[in-house]
Design a protein around this motif. Sequence first.
Motif, PDB file in Angstrom:
ATOM      1  N   THR A 167      30.634 -51.547  38.623  1.00 18.16           N
ATOM      2  CA  THR A 167      29.885 -50.147  39.045  1.00 18.16           C
ATOM      3  C   THR A 167      28.354 -50.971  39.392  1.00 18.16           C
ATOM      4  O   THR A 167      28.142 -51.812  38.821  1.00 18.16           O
ATOM      5  CB  THR A 167      29.669 -49.242  38.071  1.00 18.16           C
ATOM      6  OG1 THR A 167      28.894 -48.169  38.670  1.00 18.16           O
ATOM      7  CG2 THR A 167      29.312 -49.750  36.497  1.00 18.16           C
ATOM      8  N   LEU A 205      25.987 -48.612  39.111  1.00 17.53           N
ATOM      9  CA  LEU A 205      25.197 -47.616  38.399  1.00 17.53           C
ATOM     10  C   LEU A 205      24.362 -48.481  37.160  1.00 17.53           C
ATOM     11  O   LEU A 205      25.027 -49.301  36.350  1.00 17.53           O
ATOM     12  CB  LEU A 205      26.006 -46.769  37.639  1.00 17.53           C
ATOM     13  CG  LEU A 205      26.709 -45.572  38.681  1.00 17.53           C
ATOM     14  CD1 LEU A 205      27.858 -44.906  38.007  1.00 17.53           C
ATOM     15  CD2 LEU A 205      25.441 -44.754  39.472  1.00 17.53           C
ATOM     16  N   HIS A 214      19.897 -44.259  35.991  1.00 19.75           N
ATOM     17  CA  HIS A 214      20.452 -43.593  37.087  1.00 19.75           C
ATOM     18  C   HIS A 214      20.839 -42.056  37.219  1.00 19.75           C
ATOM     19  O   HIS A 214      21.470 -41.880  36.299  1.00 19.75           O
ATOM     20  CB  HIS A 214      21.313 -44.384  37.719  1.00 19.75           C
ATOM     21  CG  HIS A 214      20.979 -45.588  38.410  1.00 19.75           C
ATOM     22  ND1 HIS A 214      21.903 -46.534  39.086  1.00 19.75           N
ATOM     23  CD2 HIS A 214      19.869 -46.208  38.772  1.00 19.75           C
ATOM     24  CE1 HIS A 214      21.478 -47.439  39.638  1.00 19.75           C
ATOM     25  NE2 HIS A 214      20.232 -47.448  39.367  1.00 19.75           N
ATOM     26  N   ASN A 215      20.316 -41.340  38.080  1.00 14.38           N
ATOM     27  CA  ASN A 215      20.657 -39.990  38.059  1.00 14.38           C
ATOM     28  C   ASN A 215      22.073 -39.809  38.630  1.00 14.38           C
ATOM     29  O   ASN A 215      22.288 -40.387  39.918  1.00 14.38           O
ATOM     30  CB  ASN A 215      19.536 -39.122  38.999  1.00 14.38           C
ATOM     31  CG  ASN A 215      19.902 -37.606  38.678  1.00 14.38           C
ATOM     32  OD1 ASN A 215      20.585 -36.898  39.568  1.00 14.38           O
ATOM     33  ND2 ASN A 215      19.432 -37.000  37.478  1.00 14.38           N
ATOM     34  N   VAL A 216      22.931 -39.068  37.869  1.00 15.47           N
ATOM     35  CA  VAL A 216      24.302 -39.153  38.398  1.00 15.47           C
ATOM     36  C   VAL A 216      24.594 -37.793  38.588  1.00 15.47           C
ATOM     37  O   VAL A 216      24.333 -36.823  37.802  1.00 15.47           O
ATOM     38  CB  VAL A 216      25.366 -39.703  37.417  1.00 15.47           C
ATOM     39  CG1 VAL A 216      24.913 -41.492  37.513  1.00 15.47           C
ATOM     40  CG2 VAL A 216      25.201 -39.477  36.024  1.00 15.47           C
ATOM     41  N   SER A 247      24.474 -32.743  36.471  1.00 14.86           N
ATOM     42  CA  SER A 247      23.546 -33.845  36.952  1.00 14.86           C
ATOM     43  C   SER A 247      22.860 -34.303  35.620  1.00 14.86           C
ATOM     44  O   SER A 247      22.421 -33.416  34.777  1.00 14.86           O
ATOM     45  CB  SER A 247      22.937 -33.649  38.271  1.00 14.86           C
ATOM     46  OG  SER A 247      22.012 -32.793  37.974  1.00 14.86           O
ATOM     47  N   ASN A 281      20.526 -38.011  33.910  1.00 11.82           N
ATOM     48  CA  ASN A 281      20.278 -39.443  33.519  1.00 11.82           C
ATOM     49  C   ASN A 281      21.396 -40.232  33.046  1.00 11.82           C
ATOM     50  O   ASN A 281      21.777 -39.777  31.729  1.00 11.82           O
ATOM     51  CB  ASN A 281      18.707 -39.633  33.267  1.00 11.82           C
ATOM     52  CG  ASN A 281      17.794 -39.340  34.181  1.00 11.82           C
ATOM     53  OD1 ASN A 281      17.921 -39.349  35.482  1.00 11.82           O
ATOM     54  ND2 ASN A 281      16.558 -39.080  33.735  1.00 11.82           N
ATOM     55  N   LEU A 282      22.035 -41.308  33.524  1.00 10.67           N
ATOM     56  CA  LEU A 282      22.982 -41.979  32.878  1.00 10.67           C
ATOM     57  C   LEU A 282      22.556 -42.597  31.606  1.00 10.67           C
ATOM     58  O   LEU A 282      21.599 -43.358  31.564  1.00 10.67           O
ATOM     59  CB  LEU A 282      23.630 -43.114  33.718  1.00 10.67           C
ATOM     60  CG  LEU A 282      24.667 -43.954  33.170  1.00 10.67           C
ATOM     61  CD1 LEU A 282      25.929 -42.960  33.154  1.00 10.67           C
ATOM     62  CD2 LEU A 282      25.007 -44.930  34.299  1.00 10.67           C
ATOM     63  N   LYS A 292      26.325 -41.386  42.044  1.00 10.28           N
ATOM     64  CA  LYS A 292      24.952 -41.601  42.060  1.00 10.28           C
ATOM     65  C   LYS A 292      24.199 -40.570  42.905  1.00 10.28           C
ATOM     66  O   LYS A 292      24.744 -40.377  44.194  1.00 10.28           O
ATOM     67  CB  LYS A 292      24.351 -42.971  42.238  1.00 10.28           C
ATOM     68  CG  LYS A 292      23.212 -43.252  42.148  1.00 10.28           C
ATOM     69  CD  LYS A 292      22.864 -44.786  42.647  1.00 10.28           C
ATOM     70  CE  LYS A 292      21.042 -44.817  42.449  1.00 10.28           C
ATOM     71  NZ  LYS A 292      20.731 -46.385  42.843  1.00 10.28           N
ATOM     72  N   SER A 293      23.107 -39.918  42.347  1.00  8.27           N
ATOM     73  CA  SER A 293      22.360 -38.895  43.174  1.00  8.27           C
ATOM     74  C   SER A 293      21.576 -39.673  44.027  1.00  8.27           C
ATOM     75  O   SER A 293      20.997 -40.615  43.907  1.00  8.27           O
ATOM     76  CB  SER A 293      21.821 -38.135  42.253  1.00  8.27           C
ATOM     77  OG  SER A 293      22.452 -37.265  41.530  1.00  8.27           O
TER      78      SER A 293
END
Length: 309
Positions: free
Chosen positions: A249, A251, A255-257, A271, A273-274, A307-308
């Motif tokens: 990945t 990610l 990361h915003n997901v 949504s 943040n990871l 991922k956003s």
Amino acid sequence: MSEFILHHYWPSPFAHKIRLAFGLAEVEWNSVEIPRIPPKPNLIPLTAGYRRTPVLQIGADVYCDTQNIVCAIGNKGYGEKLFPENCMTKALVFSSWIDETVFELAARIVITNSIITAPKEFIQDRGDLYFGKSWSQEKLYTDLPSVILQFESKLKLIDDILKDSKNIISNGLSYADISVGYLLWFIRGRWKNGPNILSKYKNLLRLEADINRLNDKHVYKDMSDVEALKFAYESTPTSRVGINSNISTDLKVNHNVKIKPAGESSDPTVSGNLRYLDSSSIAIDHHSDETGNIAIHFPVSGYEILKSG
């Protein structure tokens, strides 16, 4: 007070599965009743918009999806009771087949037979959730005979598994057996022809009787949704942070997901943040005025994770 807080409503089949798991693990839990259909104003702050039932809260860590929830219970020291003889992987795979294939057929049968009698808003909500926005009553009625045939073929497979074994996988009851138990509970209680269909399968009936005894092991206390929100607010997430190096990945932590159950449904996208990701689970950090900082956990299997931006 028990650390386990289950947000559920009593007629929910998937909540029943987790209640049976609590009985098998012989743990106390706290019961927070939630509405059957949206809006769910005191649940959504805990889930960032995820609307399915049940949800398990452990302090400021919130677990969505029953596969994820049972793993969270197991990780708290109850793994051997839920997954005896190291059967965890087999039990989870079997349960996934029940949820995604067999229960989907059962849901179609029950919803189709309830169209006239159940509240209109409930049927519309569940139809959109399970079948997507394009579903129609006419198609459900047309498909029903085929769906019943498919469902019975799955029951026969499960009954055949039990011919030479007391339980699905292990010598003692496991989560795999519970996955059969909640299915039988649902079809027996929600479809008028359910008891007649089930009477054909003596091995299933034997397992059902064993699982029903777990209902006598419910040890829980009622808790209000406001109390649960307050408990989350006063707690801090204790779950892991990081990305497992064995997965492929791009990610990264923070990361915003976007996360959503896979397939066509009316589920909203969640949504955040990871926080953590491995091959089986993902967690995001989330903040709301009601809960403060919390971590929300989902399984990877069965969910779209992007991922956003």
